[in-house]
Design a protein around this motif. Structure first.
Motif, mmCIF file in Angstrom:
data_model
loop_
_atom_site.group_PDB
_atom_site.id
_atom_site.type_symbol
_atom_site.label_atom_id
_atom_site.label_comp_id
_atom_site.label_asym_id
_atom_site.label_seq_id
_atom_site.Cartn_x
_atom_site.Cartn_y
_atom_site.Cartn_z
ATOM 1 N N THR A 60 0.825 -1.224 0.000
ATOM 2 C CA THR A 60 0.000 0.000 0.000
ATOM 3 C C THR A 60 0.859 1.274 0.000
ATOM 4 O O THR A 60 0.639 2.179 -0.807
ATOM 5 C CB THR A 60 -0.922 0.004 1.244
ATOM 6 N N GLY A 61 1.843 1.330 0.884
ATOM 7 C CA GLY A 61 2.683 2.530 0.980
ATOM 8 C C GLY A 61 3.395 2.830 -0.328
ATOM 9 O O GLY A 61 3.508 3.985 -0.728
ATOM 10 N N LEU A 98 0.852 4.307 -2.746
ATOM 11 C CA LEU A 98 0.320 5.637 -2.401
ATOM 12 C C LEU A 98 1.380 6.741 -2.426
ATOM 13 O O LEU A 98 1.078 7.877 -2.793
ATOM 14 C CB LEU A 98 -0.336 5.601 -1.017
ATOM 15 N N ARG A 99 2.642 6.409 -2.052
ATOM 16 C CA ARG A 99 3.651 7.459 -1.909
ATOM 17 C C ARG A 99 3.854 8.276 -3.193
ATOM 18 O O ARG A 99 3.803 9.518 -3.132
ATOM 19 C CB ARG A 99 4.960 6.860 -1.381
ATOM 20 N N SER A 154 -7.273 9.721 2.023
ATOM 21 C CA SER A 154 -7.704 8.695 2.981
ATOM 22 C C SER A 154 -8.336 7.540 2.214
ATOM 23 O O SER A 154 -8.139 7.419 1.001
ATOM 24 C CB SER A 154 -8.686 9.307 3.983
ATOM 25 N N SER A 155 -9.068 6.699 2.918
ATOM 26 C CA SER A 155 -9.670 5.547 2.238
ATOM 27 C C SER A 155 -11.000 5.202 2.889
ATOM 28 O O SER A 155 -11.268 5.598 4.025
ATOM 29 C CB SER A 155 -8.752 4.333 2.335
ATOM 30 N N ASP A 174 -11.712 6.036 8.039
ATOM 31 C CA ASP A 174 -10.661 5.592 7.142
ATOM 32 C C ASP A 174 -10.168 4.257 7.702
ATOM 33 O O ASP A 174 -9.869 4.188 8.886
ATOM 34 C CB ASP A 174 -9.573 6.662 7.141
ATOM 35 N N VAL A 215 -5.428 4.105 5.599
ATOM 36 C CA VAL A 215 -4.328 5.028 5.251
ATOM 37 C C VAL A 215 -3.741 5.788 6.443
ATOM 38 O O VAL A 215 -2.554 5.669 6.736
ATOM 39 C CB VAL A 215 -4.757 6.030 4.136
ATOM 40 N N ASN A 216 -4.555 6.579 7.139
ATOM 41 C CA ASN A 216 -4.002 7.510 8.137
ATOM 42 C C ASN A 216 -4.004 6.901 9.543
ATOM 43 O O ASN A 216 -5.077 6.780 10.162
ATOM 44 C CB ASN A 216 -4.827 8.801 8.156
ATOM 45 N N CYS A 229 -9.377 4.554 -2.358
ATOM 46 C CA CYS A 229 -8.612 5.742 -1.974
ATOM 47 C C CYS A 229 -9.405 6.984 -2.373
ATOM 48 O O CYS A 229 -9.990 7.014 -3.459
ATOM 49 C CB CYS A 229 -7.259 5.777 -2.670
ATOM 50 N N ASP A 275 -5.448 1.467 -4.786
ATOM 51 C CA ASP A 275 -4.556 0.394 -4.358
ATOM 52 C C ASP A 275 -5.327 -0.930 -4.350
ATOM 53 O O ASP A 275 -6.487 -0.964 -3.931
ATOM 54 C CB ASP A 275 -4.081 0.743 -2.935
#
Ligand code: ACO
Length: 328
Positions: free
Chosen positions: A126-127, A130-131, A147-148, A170, A173-174, A297, A306
């Motif tokens: 995931t990271g 998303l990055r 967020s998701s 979420d 993500v956060n 997302c 993702d």
């Protein structure tokens, strides 16, 4: 019609272009064929056509665009990346190197408007997915945080949500959102509820307290976030802080939050942090037998989604259809 069939139907009418960055991966290639055949989106695969044909010899590639990072001229992408990231210390050489990475290349194609959205994550964490999107696509105007959410389809006959559909955010993500981030999660989850789940959002900001029944700094954060949502999205039906039962059960709502326009009938649940959100959706999925669609997302300026690494071909098709509905 089932929700996912409705999503695909809407996607067909939208006529959008989606890049599958992990274009040499078997499930992505098979999904590309289905998405093209069913006219859900115009697909671009990132990869070498020879490898793609070797991985899936029987798949028809007609109508699918292929971009091979080994032979394509990537200078416009690396120039864009360098311009966007030079203030963060990126050198032109680093930008050239990163552009060869399919995830960066896919996001740069979205940024340059060559496609409308990206889906990946079948073979990346995931990271990692998303990055690049966080760095390059950034958030939509007025939204501070990506967020998701999960779209939860409850078993038939379940009295909660709208026609058994709820949205949870979420959940992916956060890890520890501030009040401002929690407000952004609520506003984005309401948009996902409307645009993807097709429901009229009634948003509950969840806590272990209802309307001051407990005093704690964690409760204060949810109260502050609720206030911010009301300021930022005055037309949105939102209330908090609410316990989960007060949010969903009319009788409890009448006792604990009388007069609330949301309590007792919430269909969008906003969890105070990622521990609660991730645990919450998995409990409902396993104990109640709900179908959990996502993570979706939300909050990006252009959509990037993702996949779970355990995803099936059908999951990729579904996520692409949902991504189409997030396109402007
Ligand atoms: N919204 C907007 N921008 C953000 C966000 C966000 N949520 N998070 C980071 N950014 C920005 C940063 O400000 C930074 O911008 P800049 O470089 O232009 O200054 C950029 O994105 C990169 O930030 P980093 O701090 O380098 O990114 P980080 O390493 O923190 O990764 C990530 C962000 C991937 C979202 C991270 O928070 C994360 O790993 N979250 C948890 C994911 C996860 O493991 N989920 C559970 C599994 S999923 C499931 O179970 C379904």
């Amino acid at each position: 019609m089932k929700l996912l069939d409705q999503v695909k139907e809407k996607a067909r009418k939208a006529g959008k272009r989606i890049v599958l960055a992990e274009g040499e991966e078997e499930r992505n290639i098979k999904a590309a064929e289905i998405i093209t055949r069913e006219k859900i989106a115009e697909v671009t695969l990132i990869g070498d056509e020879a490898v793609i044909r070797k991985v899936c010899p029987d798949v028809k590639l007609d109508g699918i665009k292929i971009v091979n990072p080994k032979t394509a001229d990537l200078s416009k992408y690396s120039d864009t990346l360098y311009e966007l990231r030079k203030a963060k210390g990126m050198t032109p050489e680093q930008a050239k190197e990163l552009t060869k990475d399919c995830l960066y290349l896919g996001v740069l194609m979205v940024k340059l408007g060559e496609v409308d959205g990206m889906v990946s994550g079948a073979i990346h964490a995931t990271g990692d997915v998303l990055r690049p999107a966080l760095q390059i696509i950034k958030t939509a105007p007025g939204i501070s945080t990506v967020s998701s959410c999960f779209i939860m389809i409850l078993p038939e006959g379940c009295k909660y949500g709208e026609n058994g559909i709820m949205v949870f955010g979420d959940c992916a993500v956060n890890p520890n959102p501030t009040a401002e981030q929690l407000a952004a999660i609520a506003i984005s989850s309401a948009a996902s509820a409307r645009n993807i789940a097709g429901i009229d959002p009634k948003v509950a900001m969840l806590s272990f307290s209802t309307k001051g029944s407990a005093k704690h700094e964690l409760v204060d954060k949810v109260v502050e976030a609720t206030k911010l949502v009301k300021e930022l999205a005055p037309d949105l039906a939102v209330d908090g802080e609410l316990q989960a039962d007060a949010a969903m059960v009319e009788k409890v709502a009448n006792l604990k939050a009388p007069g609330s326009s949301v309590a007792g009938k919430a269909n969008v649940l906003i969890f105070p942090d990622l521990q609660a959100g991730n645990i919450g959706y998995k409990l409902v999925q396993r104990l109640a037998g709900a179908e959990a669609i996502g993570p979706v997302c939300q909050g990006f300026n252009k959509p990037v989604n993702d996949l779970s690494r355990g995803c099936s071909v059908d999951d990729i098709v579904n996520v692409v259809a949902m991504t189409v509905l997030q396109c402007k």
